[in-house]
Each structure stands twice: as C-alpha cells, then as structure tokens.
Scaffold this motif. Sequence first.
Motif, PDB file in Angstrom:
ATOM      1  N   GLN A  57     115.805 -53.146  40.581  1.00  0.00           N
ATOM      2  CA  GLN A  57     114.882 -51.238  41.320  1.00  0.00           C
ATOM      3  C   GLN A  57     115.840 -50.371  41.033  1.00  0.00           C
ATOM      4  OE1 GLN A  57     115.287 -49.371  44.985  1.00  0.00           O
ATOM      5  NE2 GLN A  57     114.018 -47.825  43.052  1.00  0.00           N
ATOM      6  N   THR A  58     115.024 -49.246  40.502  1.00  0.00           N
ATOM      7  CA  THR A  58     115.984 -48.454  40.426  1.00  0.00           C
ATOM      8  C   THR A  58     114.287 -46.918  40.092  1.00  0.00           C
ATOM      9  OG1 THR A  58     117.276 -46.796  38.887  1.00  0.00           O
ATOM     10  CG2 THR A  58     116.217 -48.841  38.313  1.00  0.00           C
ATOM     11  N   THR A  59     115.299 -45.857  39.884  1.00  0.00           N
ATOM     12  CA  THR A  59     114.566 -44.612  38.964  1.00  0.00           C
ATOM     13  C   THR A  59     114.639 -44.243  38.066  1.00  0.00           C
ATOM     14  OG1 THR A  59     115.167 -42.565  40.259  1.00  0.00           O
ATOM     15  CG2 THR A  59     113.639 -44.561  41.580  1.00  0.00           C
ATOM     16  N   ALA A  60     114.463 -43.407  37.667  1.00  0.00           N
ATOM     17  CA  ALA A  60     114.557 -42.802  36.462  1.00  0.00           C
ATOM     18  C   ALA A  60     116.107 -41.429  37.036  1.00  0.00           C
ATOM     19  CB  ALA A  60     113.565 -41.835  35.136  1.00  0.00           C
ATOM     20  N   GLU A  61     116.275 -41.041  38.240  1.00  0.00           N
ATOM     21  CA  GLU A  61     116.555 -40.353  38.413  1.00  0.00           C
ATOM     22  C   GLU A  61     118.194 -41.244  39.270  1.00  0.00           C
ATOM     23  OE1 GLU A  61     118.828 -36.975  40.229  1.00  0.00           O
ATOM     24  OE2 GLU A  61     117.130 -37.590  38.211  1.00  0.00           O
ATOM     25  N   ASP A  62     117.683 -42.097  40.064  1.00  0.00           N
ATOM     26  CA  ASP A  62     119.003 -42.881  41.112  1.00  0.00           C
ATOM     27  C   ASP A  62     118.715 -44.223  41.149  1.00  0.00           C
ATOM     28  OD1 ASP A  62     117.087 -42.887  43.172  1.00  0.00           O
ATOM     29  OD2 ASP A  62     117.452 -40.917  43.637  1.00  0.00           O
TER      30      ASP A  62
END
Length: 146
Positions: A57-62
């Motif tokens: 799991q990740t986001t485009a930010e962190d």
Amino acid sequence: MPMIRLTAPTGALTEEGRAGIQRDLATLLLRWEGVPDTAQFRAQAWSYLIELPEGAQTTAEDDAPRLLVDVTVPQGALSERRKAGLVEDATKAVLKAAGLSQDDALRVWVLIHEQPDGSWGAGGSVIRFADLLALARKSEGGTTDA
C-alpha cells in the motif's frame, strides 16, 4: 446480515488495537443498523481484518499507512444519518486501533456498499431486507427505523 472488513498494512495497528478492532467495528455496524443486540444478530455481523504485506500500500505522495473500512449491508438498512454516524464512529475506532490522532482522519476511508435486495444469500436461501426487518421486530429492544 452486515459485513465489515478492515484492510490495513501489516504493523499499522497497535497490538491492543489489532486484538479488538474487529469486534469493535462489528458492534458499531450493528448499532448503526439499529438491530437488536442479541446473540443471533451478533453472530451474523461478520468482521474481517486483512493485513497487507509490507510495500503493498502506498500513495503518490508517501508510504504512511492508509486504512480502508469496507461495509456491506442490505440496501435500505442505513439511512443517510446512520451512514454518517457509522462513518464517523468507524473512523474513530480505526484511528484509535492504529494509535493515530484525529489529525490523521483522512488516512481512514470508509466505503459503504449496499447489496441490492434479493442478491444476498445465506444458509442456501436468498435473504430479503423485509425478512430481516421482521426478525428484528420479533426480537426485544430492536429498532427498525432506517
């Protein structure tokens, strides 16, 4: 016949939070559905904890953990007021279980999936919302207002 599922990265929950979050979420769901607090209804409030492996799991930010609560209920079981209350309380419960503050509330998403009448089966039979309402009316202390 509600079902609630928390998806979280491994290690995102505290030890204490991990131990109790499933029952906490199932209890919240039953309360917001307004069904009687009986063993029969509690046994049908299924709760799952899905822990994602590291890096899943990740986001485009962190890479800060995000937590997802999926709620499945019969269509018509939750009014808009009840949905709002469930979302608020589930978010608070997940934040507590993860040791996070209210400032981190946007890291918790709650998605409510309403199952169309006639498309939920259990015990080999289709379960209709009207049948559930009738069962709740027969149980003491039940409220059936959506």
